[in-house]
Design an enzyme around this catalytic site. Structure first.
Site, short mmCIF file in Angstrom:
data_model
loop_
_atom_site.label_atom_id
_atom_site.label_comp_id
_atom_site.label_asym_id
_atom_site.label_seq_id
_atom_site.Cartn_x
_atom_site.Cartn_y
_atom_site.Cartn_z
N ASP A 18 0.87 -1.18 0.00
CA ASP A 18 0.00 0.00 0.00
C ASP A 18 0.90 1.22 0.00
O ASP A 18 1.90 1.27 0.70
CB ASP A 18 -0.98 0.00 1.17
CG ASP A 18 -0.34 -0.05 2.54
OD1 ASP A 18 -0.22 1.01 3.18
OD2 ASP A 18 0.05 -1.15 2.96
N GLU B 249 -9.34 4.61 11.24
CA GLU B 249 -8.52 4.42 12.43
C GLU B 249 -8.54 5.70 13.25
O GLU B 249 -8.89 6.76 12.75
CB GLU B 249 -7.09 4.04 12.03
CG GLU B 249 -6.47 4.98 11.00
CD GLU B 249 -5.18 4.43 10.40
OE1 GLU B 249 -4.23 4.25 11.16
OE2 GLU B 249 -5.14 4.23 9.16
#
Length: 261
Positions: free
Chosen positions: A57, A144
């Site tokens: 990523d 998150e």
């Protein structure tokens, strides 16, 4: 095989063919790491390197990427940062998804969720900036707690967060025709996501222990196991992830999730 049965999504469970005995043989064999890591961790008996499919990523912080070199080194997929909140676009997003596409690497955009903007504002922003051609694999919601944020300290209740996240993902799924993957970290999962979104694919961050040791969740699709990996074609440290299933599982999942792209 207990580990794969816990980890792999229902679709993959139907495709899995290994037995407990077969997996035990793999577990006890010596498996070399697929990529170098500047800060490797001891994951114990079951390591990321027991998985066949690895991916990365990336965002603007990874700089210019040689996507062909990354592909040839064994990178099988890429999650690429696209947007954040209601008004930020990663300035390497266009280069990255087009580079991955040109190299023949499966790719998906991700959105970093910002709790001081509404779900609709963020869905509008994502849709405005991410063309359907940039969504080969299902898009990702990165959710998150961001304690380092200087502009947003708000932490909604579980009820509010689940409602807003569902609204965002419903908008994204309706527009792109693919159900989003949820990326999260241990503390946010513990506070908000336990018992929620069980019909979604999860991508879990666990850089010191196996996900089964730190998450109250039986199934996951992707595991981010390091942020200090070394990938040919990328300067500096890189996040590396594994797919839960076998190579055959991956090919079947890839065919299913990229349909219509």
């Amino acid at each position: 095989m207990r580990f794969i049965a816990l980890a792999v999504l229902p679709l993959l469970l139907a495709l899995a063919s290994c037995s407990t005995t077969e997996y035990d043989l793999v577990e006890t064999s010596s498996i070399s790491p697929k990529f170098k890591d500047t800060d490797p961790q001891d994951f114990g008996r079951i390591t990321p390197h027991h998985h066949q499919i690895h991916g990365i990523d990336v965002s603007k912080w990874n700089g210019d990427i040689d996507w062909v070199a990354a592909r040839d080194s064994g990178v099988s997929f890429a999650f690429i940062k696209a947007t954040e909140g209601k008004d930020r676009v990663d300035n390497k997003f266009g280069d990255n998804w087009r580079g991955a596409k040109a190299a023949g690497m499966p790719y998906a955009p991700y959105h970093f969720y910002y709790f001081c903007s509404t779900a609709d504002e963020q869905a509008d922003w994502f849709i405005r900036n991410v063309p359907k051609s940039a969504v080969y694999l299902p898009p990702v919601l990165d959710v998150e707690w961001n304690g380092a944020s200087k502009t947003c300290k708000y932490r909604p209740s579980k009820v509010t967060a689940v409602y807003e996240l569902k609204k965002f993902m419903d908008r994204i799924e309706a527009y792109y025709g693919k159900r989003p993957i949820i990326y999260t970290a241990v503390d946010f999962h513990r506070d908000i996501l336990v018992g929620e979104f069980n019909d979604y694919h999860f991508w879990l961050r666990a850089v010191a222990d196996h996900p089964s040791k730190v998450y109250d969740r039986d199934r996951w699709a992707f595991w981010q196991y390091t942020s200090t990996g070394k990938i040919p074609g990328i300067k500096g440290d890189t996040d590396i992830n594994v797919f839960a299933g076998s190579r055959k599982n991956w090919q079947n999942w890839l065919k299913s999730s990229s349909a219509g792209s």
